[in-house]
Every structure is written in C-alpha cells, then in structure tokens.
Design a protein around this motif. Structure first.
Motif, PDB file in Angstrom:
ATOM      1  N   PHE A 178      23.212  -6.748   2.707  1.00  0.00           N
ATOM      2  CA  PHE A 178      23.031  -7.700   3.293  1.00  0.00           C
ATOM      3  C   PHE A 178      21.766  -8.672   3.667  1.00  0.00           C
ATOM      4  O   PHE A 178      21.530  -8.089   4.844  1.00  0.00           O
ATOM      5  N   ASN A 179      22.046  -9.885   3.394  1.00  0.00           N
ATOM      6  CA  ASN A 179      20.754 -10.906   4.308  1.00  0.00           C
ATOM      7  C   ASN A 179      21.848 -11.635   4.690  1.00  0.00           C
ATOM      8  O   ASN A 179      22.823 -11.871   4.017  1.00  0.00           O
ATOM      9  N   GLN A 180      21.003 -13.002   5.190  1.00  0.00           N
ATOM     10  CA  GLN A 180      22.122 -13.920   5.544  1.00  0.00           C
ATOM     11  C   GLN A 180      22.685 -14.606   4.696  1.00  0.00           C
ATOM     12  O   GLN A 180      23.431 -15.024   4.325  1.00  0.00           O
ATOM     13  N   LYS A 181      21.879 -14.092   3.371  1.00  0.00           N
ATOM     14  CA  LYS A 181      22.248 -15.387   2.000  1.00  0.00           C
ATOM     15  C   LYS A 181      23.139 -14.922   1.412  1.00  0.00           C
ATOM     16  O   LYS A 181      24.048 -15.374   0.908  1.00  0.00           O
ATOM     17  N   VAL A 204      26.565 -15.498   3.300  1.00  0.00           N
ATOM     18  CA  VAL A 204      26.938 -16.657   2.788  1.00  0.00           C
ATOM     19  C   VAL A 204      27.723 -16.272   2.099  1.00  0.00           C
ATOM     20  O   VAL A 204      28.833 -17.492   1.649  1.00  0.00           O
ATOM     21  N   LYS A 205      26.964 -16.317   1.392  1.00  0.00           N
ATOM     22  CA  LYS A 205      28.008 -16.036  -0.511  1.00  0.00           C
ATOM     23  C   LYS A 205      28.877 -15.583  -0.862  1.00  0.00           C
ATOM     24  O   LYS A 205      29.819 -15.944  -0.827  1.00  0.00           O
ATOM     25  N   LEU A 206      29.142 -14.145  -0.179  1.00  0.00           N
ATOM     26  CA  LEU A 206      30.435 -13.414  -0.018  1.00  0.00           C
ATOM     27  C   LEU A 206      31.657 -14.064   0.634  1.00  0.00           C
ATOM     28  O   LEU A 206      32.136 -13.867   0.275  1.00  0.00           O
ATOM     29  N   ALA A 207      31.382 -15.083   1.868  1.00  0.00           N
ATOM     30  CA  ALA A 207      32.157 -15.462   2.407  1.00  0.00           C
ATOM     31  C   ALA A 207      32.735 -16.796   1.757  1.00  0.00           C
ATOM     32  O   ALA A 207      33.692 -17.152   1.642  1.00  0.00           O
ATOM     33  N   GLN A 208      31.787 -17.857   1.316  1.00  0.00           N
ATOM     34  CA  GLN A 208      32.631 -18.379   0.442  1.00  0.00           C
ATOM     35  C   GLN A 208      32.865 -17.943  -0.856  1.00  0.00           C
ATOM     36  O   GLN A 208      33.702 -18.554  -1.377  1.00  0.00           O
ATOM     37  N   ARG A 251      36.848  -6.628   4.018  1.00  0.00           N
ATOM     38  CA  ARG A 251      35.814  -5.274   4.440  1.00  0.00           C
ATOM     39  C   ARG A 251      34.535  -5.350   4.967  1.00  0.00           C
ATOM     40  O   ARG A 251      33.624  -5.009   5.725  1.00  0.00           O
ATOM     41  N   LEU A 252      33.493  -5.925   3.496  1.00  0.00           N
ATOM     42  CA  LEU A 252      32.263  -5.584   3.149  1.00  0.00           C
ATOM     43  C   LEU A 252      31.579  -6.574   3.971  1.00  0.00           C
ATOM     44  O   LEU A 252      30.463  -6.033   4.593  1.00  0.00           O
ATOM     45  N   LEU A 253      32.472  -8.145   3.994  1.00  0.00           N
ATOM     46  CA  LEU A 253      32.070  -8.785   5.246  1.00  0.00           C
ATOM     47  C   LEU A 253      32.484  -8.690   6.147  1.00  0.00           C
ATOM     48  O   LEU A 253      31.651  -8.923   7.473  1.00  0.00           O
ATOM     49  N   HIS A 254      33.126  -8.228   6.693  1.00  0.00           N
ATOM     50  CA  HIS A 254      33.402  -7.302   8.221  1.00  0.00           C
ATOM     51  C   HIS A 254      32.735  -6.902   8.812  1.00  0.00           C
ATOM     52  O   HIS A 254      31.977  -6.952   9.771  1.00  0.00           O
ATOM     53  N   THR A 255      32.293  -5.550   7.851  1.00  0.00           N
ATOM     54  CA  THR A 255      31.266  -4.289   8.730  1.00  0.00           C
ATOM     55  C   THR A 255      30.234  -5.332   8.518  1.00  0.00           C
ATOM     56  O   THR A 255      28.853  -4.660   9.275  1.00  0.00           O
ATOM     57  N   SER A 256      29.576  -6.455   7.324  1.00  0.00           N
ATOM     58  CA  SER A 256      27.925  -6.334   7.138  1.00  0.00           C
ATOM     59  C   SER A 256      27.824  -7.593   8.339  1.00  0.00           C
ATOM     60  O   SER A 256      26.725  -7.881   9.190  1.00  0.00           O
ATOM     61  N   LEU A 257      28.967  -8.261   9.311  1.00  0.00           N
ATOM     62  CA  LEU A 257      28.857  -9.356  10.059  1.00  0.00           C
ATOM     63  C   LEU A 257      28.372  -8.115  11.464  1.00  0.00           C
ATOM     64  O   LEU A 257      28.031  -9.127  12.500  1.00  0.00           O
ATOM     65  N   GLU A 258      29.608  -6.882  11.546  1.00  0.00           N
ATOM     66  CA  GLU A 258      29.676  -6.251  12.879  1.00  0.00           C
ATOM     67  C   GLU A 258      28.024  -5.360  12.868  1.00  0.00           C
ATOM     68  O   GLU A 258      27.496  -5.033  13.899  1.00  0.00           O
ATOM     69  N   SER A 259      27.490  -5.038  11.474  1.00  0.00           N
ATOM     70  CA  SER A 259      26.344  -4.145  11.803  1.00  0.00           C
ATOM     71  C   SER A 259      25.214  -5.199  12.403  1.00  0.00           C
ATOM     72  O   SER A 259      23.596  -4.753  12.041  1.00  0.00           O
ATOM     73  N   ILE A 260      25.486  -6.404  12.366  1.00  0.00           N
ATOM     74  CA  ILE A 260      23.815  -7.205  13.021  1.00  0.00           C
ATOM     75  C   ILE A 260      23.294  -6.958  13.904  1.00  0.00           C
ATOM     76  O   ILE A 260      23.766  -6.361  14.791  1.00  0.00           O
ATOM     77  N   ALA A 261      21.898  -5.806  13.947  1.00  0.00           N
ATOM     78  CA  ALA A 261      21.647  -5.541  14.623  1.00  0.00           C
ATOM     79  C   ALA A 261      21.317  -6.430  16.002  1.00  0.00           C
ATOM     80  O   ALA A 261      21.485  -5.484  16.861  1.00  0.00           O
ATOM     81  N   ASN A 262      20.905  -7.579  15.704  1.00  0.00           N
ATOM     82  CA  ASN A 262      20.151  -8.520  16.478  1.00  0.00           C
ATOM     83  C   ASN A 262      21.220  -9.538  16.551  1.00  0.00           C
ATOM     84  O   ASN A 262      21.014 -11.067  15.192  1.00  0.00           O
ATOM     85  N   TYR A 303      36.152 -19.015   6.179  1.00  0.00           N
ATOM     86  CA  TYR A 303      35.361 -20.175   6.305  1.00  0.00           C
ATOM     87  C   TYR A 303      34.492 -19.787   8.137  1.00  0.00           C
ATOM     88  O   TYR A 303      33.930 -20.324   7.850  1.00  0.00           O
ATOM     89  N   ASP A 304      35.417 -19.223   8.621  1.00  0.00           N
ATOM     90  CA  ASP A 304      35.006 -19.260  10.044  1.00  0.00           C
ATOM     91  C   ASP A 304      33.279 -18.367  10.196  1.00  0.00           C
ATOM     92  O   ASP A 304      33.249 -18.260  11.205  1.00  0.00           O
ATOM     93  N   SER A 305      33.408 -17.253   9.348  1.00  0.00           N
ATOM     94  CA  SER A 305      32.123 -15.880   9.414  1.00  0.00           C
ATOM     95  C   SER A 305      31.562 -16.777   9.031  1.00  0.00           C
ATOM     96  O   SER A 305      30.255 -16.329   9.266  1.00  0.00           O
ATOM     97  N   LEU A 306      31.163 -17.791   8.597  1.00  0.00           N
ATOM     98  CA  LEU A 306      29.648 -19.414   8.745  1.00  0.00           C
ATOM     99  C   LEU A 306      29.275 -19.504   9.359  1.00  0.00           C
ATOM    100  O   LEU A 306      28.309 -19.758  10.192  1.00  0.00           O
ATOM    101  N   ASP A 307      30.215 -19.224  10.541  1.00  0.00           N
ATOM    102  CA  ASP A 307      29.228 -19.645  11.754  1.00  0.00           C
ATOM    103  C   ASP A 307      30.266 -18.828  12.531  1.00  0.00           C
ATOM    104  O   ASP A 307      31.402 -18.381  13.348  1.00  0.00           O
TER     105      ASP A 307
END
Length: 354
Positions: free
Chosen positions: A8-11, A14-18, A284-295, A83-87
């Motif tokens: 995942f990239n940021q775009k 965001v699309k997944l969260a929306q 689950r994909l959204l959760h793991t993709s946000l947790e695995s952000i390196a920086n 909705y809150d995952s965008l922030d």
C-alpha cells in the motif's frame, strides 16, 4: 509467509479506508433489513401461535433480530474507525482496540453463518410444532363458549380459507373429532343418540367438515356433510370424483409458507455474511497496513498489509501451541496450589526430652 500480503501507498490506504467506510454503512442498512425480517417473521408466527404447539419456532426470528442489532452496532463502530484512520492522530486511539474488535468480528460472522443455517434447517422442528398445534386446535374448534378457546373456531376457519387447506393432514381428520358443539345437537333425535352411543368416548362424529373447507372455485355446490356417503348425493362417488373440498392439509400449507419464507431469509443472511466477511478482511488489511508503516512521521511512505501474519498451516500450529501452553500453565498452577495445601496440612513433629 503472510496470507494475502498487499503493498500500500498513501493513496491506496486512503481509498481502502473510504471504501470500507462506505461498505460499513451499507452493512448498517443490511442490519436494519435483517432486523426487519426477524420482526416480520415473529409477527407472522404470532398470528398463528394458537395452532403451534410451543415457542421453539420463535428461535429463528429472535436470532434474526439479535443479528440485525449487532450488525448495526458493529458496522457503525467500524465505520467510525475507518473514518478516523484517515487522520493518524485520531487513529492512534483505536490501535489498542483493533485486535480485540477483529476477534469479536470473527465470532459475529460465525453467528451470522449459524443463523443462516438454522433458517434452512428449522423445517423439521416447525413441522412437528404445526402438526401437534393444529391437532389440538381442531379439538377445541367446538369450544366457542370456553374462556381462552372461544376464538379457536374463527382462527381455524380463517386459516383454512386463507391457505386453501382442510384439516391437519387432510379433510378426513375432521371425521375423527367432534367439531360440532353439544349445544347445537338435538339429543332427542334418534340419529344423534345412535351416533353418540356408537362411539366409545361418547362423541358425536360425522363424515362432515366445517364450511371453511369448501373450495369456492368448484362448479358443484359444496358437499360438506355425508362426504363419504355416495347415496346421499346425486351422481357422486367420493373415491373417484374430484371433491369440492380443499385437498391439502393445513400442516403442509403452513409448513410450505413458513419454510419458503425462512429459506428466502436464509439466502439473504448468507449474502450479508459474505459482505461482512469482505468488510472484516478489508479492515484487517487496513489495520496491518497502518501498523507496518516504517516511519509514522512520513504518512506517504509505503507499507504492507496482510490478513494473517503467517500462512494457514503455521497459524493453526501456532494456535494449537498456545492452547497447549495455556493448558500446561493451568496444570502447573493447580499442582502448585496442591503442594502448598499439602505443606500447610503437615504438622511438625514435637519431641519432648524428659
């Protein structure tokens, strides 16, 4: 190797969260639909509760109502998370709750699948409930002056007219019970006396049926009495002629009506289950993709999301090992408590020197 690993990239995040936010609100409407189906089925069953033997049949509508309420609650909460995952600042407060929430989602989806199955499998229980309930209802058909049973005649008549049926299994069921009240019998009549005396239980049995068994579409006037007496009617043979009474029993008619309704509802529940499963996988994909952000300070960096950290085989083995460890831990605790009890039960020997 992780199961269903996706980059995942940021775009994409965001699309997944929306997309998940929108799907969760669709699921809320699906929950309202399931709740409405349960309420409708409960009302339909209550309409004919007088001809049902017990309340087991209400297990299905009660389950649908429960699933509908839980679906609205779970998906409304998940929509807020998406909705809150965008922030990143808002999403931080949800991180500790996500794993327990996903575990609850698994249990909830198992419940939905179970409810879908019982919608298809309740036919046998419903059949026995209707068979005994209709049998008892027909016995009380004549008790129009008895409190608690005075409306049974109207209930049975309306049932037979609405569902175009007669008796429990067929019109001959009425031959085996006294459905005419004693207050409408002339006991000075020889025919009435003979019929009562010829029966062991002293009942007035006739080869006739209530008027509600008559088929209004028949061209011949309804033969309601002396149904099996060929000589009582002109050009009539009850064994070969198409009777102008409803052929189908009410048990079969009601069973077909309710089982068809439950099967349709079961199909809808299965679709809701598939939709809920896809929402859970996406969350689950959204959760793991946000947790695995390196920086975390760089939200635009790439990350990986997955459904399971390991493949199915390794995940199953890990779950078994955890259960074994838990069992051993409990055994060690029980053993330690037993040892402490034994030591506490021992009394030191006292020697006296004289």
């Amino acid at each position: 190797m992780a199961l269903l690993k996706v980059k995942f990239n940021q775009k994409k995040r965001v699309k997944l969260a929306q997309g998940l936010w929108l799907m969760n609100w669709f699921s809320v409407f699906a929950g309202i639909l399931v709740f409405s189906m349960g309420l409708f089925l409960k009302i339909e069953l209550r309409k004919r509760s007088e001809v049902m033997d017990n309340s087991e049949s209400h297990f299905v509508p009660n389950s649908l109502i429960l699933v509908g309420i839980l679906s609205c609650a779970f998906n409304g909460f998940a929509g807020k998370i998406c909705y809150d995952s965008l922030d990143p600042a808002k999403f931080a407060k949800w991180k500790p709750m996500l794993k327990p929430y996903l575990a609850l989602c698994c249990v909830f989806n198992m419940l939905i699948f179970f409810v879908a199955l019982i919608c298809f499998l309740m036919r046998g229980s419903l059949e026995s409930t209707l068979a005994q309930g209709l049998k008892n209802g027909m016995k009380f058909y004549r008790d129009t002056d008895t409190p608690g049973r005075c409306f049974m005649k109207k209930t049975i008549d309306m049932l037979q007219i609405e569902f175009k049926c007669c008796g429990n299994n067929g019109y001959k069921d009425w031959f085996e019970i006294q459905w005419i009240s004693n207050r409408y019998l002339d006991f000075s009549s020889k025919e009435v006396k003979d019929r009562i005396k010829s029966n062991v239980d002293g009942r007035y049995l006739v080869d006739g049926v209530p008027f509600s068994c008559c088929n209004p579409s028949s061209p011949r006037p309804c033969i309601q009495y002396q149904v099996t007496n060929n000589s009582a009617h002109y050009s009539y043979d009850y064994q070969t002629e198409e009777l102008n009474l409803w052929r189908r029993g009410c048990r079969e008619a009601l069973l077909s009506y309710y089982s068809g309704m439950m099967s349709s509802m079961g199909a809808v529940i299965l679709l809701v289950w598939l939709f809920e499963m896809s929402v859970m996988v996406g969350l689950r994909l959204l959760h793991t993709s946000l947790e695995s952000i390196a920086n975390p300070e760089d939200p635009e960096c790439e990350s990986e999301g997955w459904v399971l950290e390991n493949n199915l085989k390794d995940t199953f083995k890990s779950a078994l090992e955890n259960l074994k460890k838990l069992g051993k831990f409990n055994q060690v605790d029980a053993g330690a408590e037993g040892a402490e009890g034994e030591e506490g039960g021992k009394t030191p020997a006292i020697t006296t020197v004289s």
